[in-house]
Motif scaffolding. Structure first.
Motif, PDB file in Angstrom:
ATOM      1  N   ILE A  55     -17.603   3.126 -17.032  1.00  0.00           N
ATOM      2  CA  ILE A  55     -16.416   3.719 -16.090  1.00  0.00           C
ATOM      3  C   ILE A  55     -16.614   3.250 -14.674  1.00  0.00           C
ATOM      4  CG2 ILE A  55     -14.894   5.694 -15.292  1.00  0.00           C
ATOM      5  CD1 ILE A  55     -15.283   6.636 -18.202  1.00  0.00           C
ATOM      6  N   VAL A  56     -17.882   3.515 -14.042  1.00  0.00           N
ATOM      7  CA  VAL A  56     -18.245   3.163 -12.857  1.00  0.00           C
ATOM      8  C   VAL A  56     -18.178   1.758 -12.674  1.00  0.00           C
ATOM      9  CG1 VAL A  56     -20.306   3.204 -11.393  1.00  0.00           C
ATOM     10  CG2 VAL A  56     -19.726   4.986 -12.557  1.00  0.00           C
ATOM     11  N   PHE A  57     -18.619   1.005 -13.504  1.00  0.00           N
ATOM     12  CA  PHE A  57     -18.712  -0.510 -13.319  1.00  0.00           C
ATOM     13  C   PHE A  57     -17.025  -1.206 -13.263  1.00  0.00           C
ATOM     14  CE2 PHE A  57     -18.234  -4.609 -15.303  1.00  0.00           C
ATOM     15  CZ  PHE A  57     -18.879  -5.507 -14.529  1.00  0.00           C
ATOM     16  N   VAL A  58     -16.397  -0.543 -14.232  1.00  0.00           N
ATOM     17  CA  VAL A  58     -14.712  -0.770 -14.043  1.00  0.00           C
ATOM     18  C   VAL A  58     -14.153  -0.447 -13.242  1.00  0.00           C
ATOM     19  CG1 VAL A  58     -12.550  -1.088 -15.504  1.00  0.00           C
ATOM     20  CG2 VAL A  58     -14.811  -0.998 -16.704  1.00  0.00           C
ATOM     21  N   ASN A  59     -14.524   0.822 -12.367  1.00  0.00           N
ATOM     22  CA  ASN A  59     -13.843   1.184 -11.032  1.00  0.00           C
ATOM     23  C   ASN A  59     -14.460   0.462  -9.999  1.00  0.00           C
ATOM     24  OD1 ASN A  59     -12.402   3.456 -12.162  1.00  0.00           O
ATOM     25  ND2 ASN A  59     -14.229   5.039 -12.019  1.00  0.00           N
TER      26      ASN A  59
END
Length: 179
Positions: A55-59
């Protein structure tokens, strides 16, 4: 639009938005949740760290919580196929068969049924990595190769960061391999 059949979809979208606003600490703390203070989800086993990292990467590319949840769900397909391809490569299966089995495993009905509503269960790409570890245990002679050892370490770390649901099944498989 969130699916109406699963209740966890809104929670994943909310956590995605919380991570976008508060960084990685958004998994556990959010100023918009809870009253009169900040909500704390430290004792609530809702999300695994591997999913949070995704999720952090996609954010990094989008701050829309629902869009992030869908992208993480869609990333599950190639990650699952790649992990199965990795396992089948260890077993020395021919290339076409590896590709076909990997695609079939990635698009299994389970992935579609769990969907975005149970995103932690949709990310089952750690299971082939656990089976890879069990094959390493069964064939201890290959453990001495540094490449195999480092791959096993990486698989173990990914399993540890992933969902406890799949880590339990992998621990059963590893226990059987040890016996």
């Amino acid at each position: 639009v969130l699916p109406k059949t699963f209740d966890d979809a809104m929670g994943i979208a909310t956590i995605s938005k919380s991570i976008a606003e508060n960084g990685i600490a958004g998994i556990y703390f959010n100023n918009r949740w809870g009253a009169p203070e900040t909500a704390s989800l430290i004792d609530y086993p809702y999300i695994d760290l591997l999913l949070a990292g995704m999720i952090v990467f996609v954010n990094l590319f989008t701050s829309n919580g629902i869009c992030t949840a869908y992208i993480v769900y869609l990333l599950g397909f190639p990650l699952t196929a790649a992990s199965m391809y990795f396992l089948l490569s260890y077993l020395n299966i021919n290339r076409v068969t590896k590709i076909v089995i990997s695609i079939i495993y990635a698009v299994s009905p389970f992935h579609f049924l769990r969907g975005i509503g149970h995103l932690a269960l949709s990310n089952y790409f750690t299971l082939p990595l656990g089976i890879y570890l069990s094959f390493i245990i069964l064939d201890y002679k290959k453990w001495k190769e540094s490449k195999i050892r480092y791959c096993a370490y990486a698989c173990a770390v990914l399993l540890g960061l992933g969902s406890a649901y799949y880590a339990f099944f992998v621990s059963v498989i590893l226990g059987i391999a040890l016996v």
